[in-house]
Enzyme design. Structure first.
Site, PDB file in Angstrom:
ATOM      1  N   SER A  15     -31.433  11.888 -19.486  1.00 55.51           N
ATOM      2  CA  SER A  15     -30.080  11.660 -19.001  1.00 55.51           C
ATOM      3  C   SER A  15     -29.077  12.673 -19.554  1.00 55.51           C
ATOM      4  O   SER A  15     -29.060  12.974 -20.748  1.00 55.51           O
ATOM      5  CB  SER A  15     -29.618  10.251 -19.376  1.00 55.51           C
ATOM      6  OG  SER A  15     -28.278  10.053 -18.981  1.00 55.51           O
ATOM      7  N   LYS A  66     -30.586  -0.813 -11.810  1.00 53.13           N
ATOM      8  CA  LYS A  66     -29.401  -0.993 -10.963  1.00 53.13           C
ATOM      9  C   LYS A  66     -29.364  -2.365 -10.301  1.00 53.13           C
ATOM     10  O   LYS A  66     -28.283  -2.938 -10.112  1.00 53.13           O
ATOM     11  CB  LYS A  66     -29.318   0.127  -9.920  1.00 53.13           C
ATOM     12  CG  LYS A  66     -29.020   1.495 -10.533  1.00 53.13           C
ATOM     13  CD  LYS A  66     -28.806   2.556  -9.473  1.00 53.13           C
ATOM     14  CE  LYS A  66     -28.476   3.903 -10.126  1.00 53.13           C
ATOM     15  NZ  LYS A  66     -28.167   4.947  -9.125  1.00 53.13           N
TER      16      LYS A  66
END
Length: 273
Positions: A15, A66
């Site tokens: 990330s 998510k």
């Protein structure tokens, strides 16, 4: 105490969010700390609860959490509701607010950074998954002449098109229906490029295209972009600008100030060769 933020995913080592948000904080004079959290699979809720208990103010969400973040939230924005997924949450007392900035980040990159208006254009989006769902309303808000969603599963593409039918001219179809069609902008919202594959799109769709956009980032010249390049598309782009713009939207949502993204995009961009 400095306000705490983080990105949660699994895996998470790749990330770029800590770098992005550190840059934003420095540029805007915000005192925050931002880190990565590798969330154990199946333990999203307890991991987030521990972060909140330690004073966490908000989270960016990446795969595979998510849907977990959407389910965890107590309130959802229209974008999160349509996508059925959240890529950012913030905590306000007992309230957990969910947002999905992927679509608005994509549109801002295309319109403001790359200089391509969607208004009055024929737009093709490949894929009908979460990324496409997140982009649906922001795309239609730009008033393209037509938005076509192509997917291997035609029913899924048509179902997504129906969700946007009241907002503009949109239809769903299979890849075979694209033969003979031409588009001004073509977006690859499938996961094919993550594994070095090409969605079964005919090269003829690029015949009048000014932009081919790969939502994946950091992959260089993917099979999709290579096909577009060979078809003579004038500009190629990957999702690094979308990444920066959706991060800026989350930062503004959390902190009340929207950072400029140009420096971050320049830092993260790689040559598409």
């Amino acid at each position: 105490m400095t306000d705490q933020y983080a990105v949660i995913g699994n895996p998470i080592a790749f990330s770029k969010s800590p770098l992005i948000h550190a840059s934003f904080a420095q540029a805007t004079g915000q005192e925050i700390e931002y880190r990565k959290i590798e969330g154990p699979l199946g333990r999203f809720e307890e991991t987030v609860a521990a972060f909140r208990a330690a004073g966490g103010k908000g989270l960016n969400i990446t795969a595979p959490f998510k849907l977990d973040a959407f389910a965890y939230a107590s309130e959802h924005s229209p974008a999160a509701l349509l996508a059925g997924a959240a890529n950012a949450i913030k905590f306000d007392g007992e309230r957990v607010l969910a947002e999905n900035f992927d679509g608005v980040g994509l549109v801002r990159d295309v319109v403001h950074n790359l200089g391509h208006a969607l208004r009055g254009k024929r737009v093709l989006m490949l894929g009908a998954g979460g990324a496409a769902r997140g982009a649906l309303l922001p795309f239609l808000a730009e008033q393209p002449t037509e938005l076509v969603i192509a997917n291997r599963n035609v029913d899924k593409a048509q179902a997504l098109a129906r969700l946007g039918a009241s907002r503009g001219q949109v239809r769903g179809c299979g890849y075979d229906a694209l033969v003979g069609e031409r588009f001004d902008l073509v977006f690859n919202a499938t996961s094919a490029s993550l594994v070095g594959e090409l969605p079964p799109v005919p090269a003829t769709v690029f015949a009048s295209a000014a932009l081919a956009y790969e939502l994946a980032y950091g992959k260089g010249l993917t099979p999709f972009l290579r096909l577009a390049q060979g078809a003579g598309v004038r500009q190629l782009a990957d999702g690094v600008g979308m990444l920066a713009e959706q991060a800026a939207e989350a930062f503004a949502w959390w902190r009340g100030v929207r950072p400029d993204t140009r420096a971050v995009i320049g830092q993260l961009a790689i040559a598409l060769v």
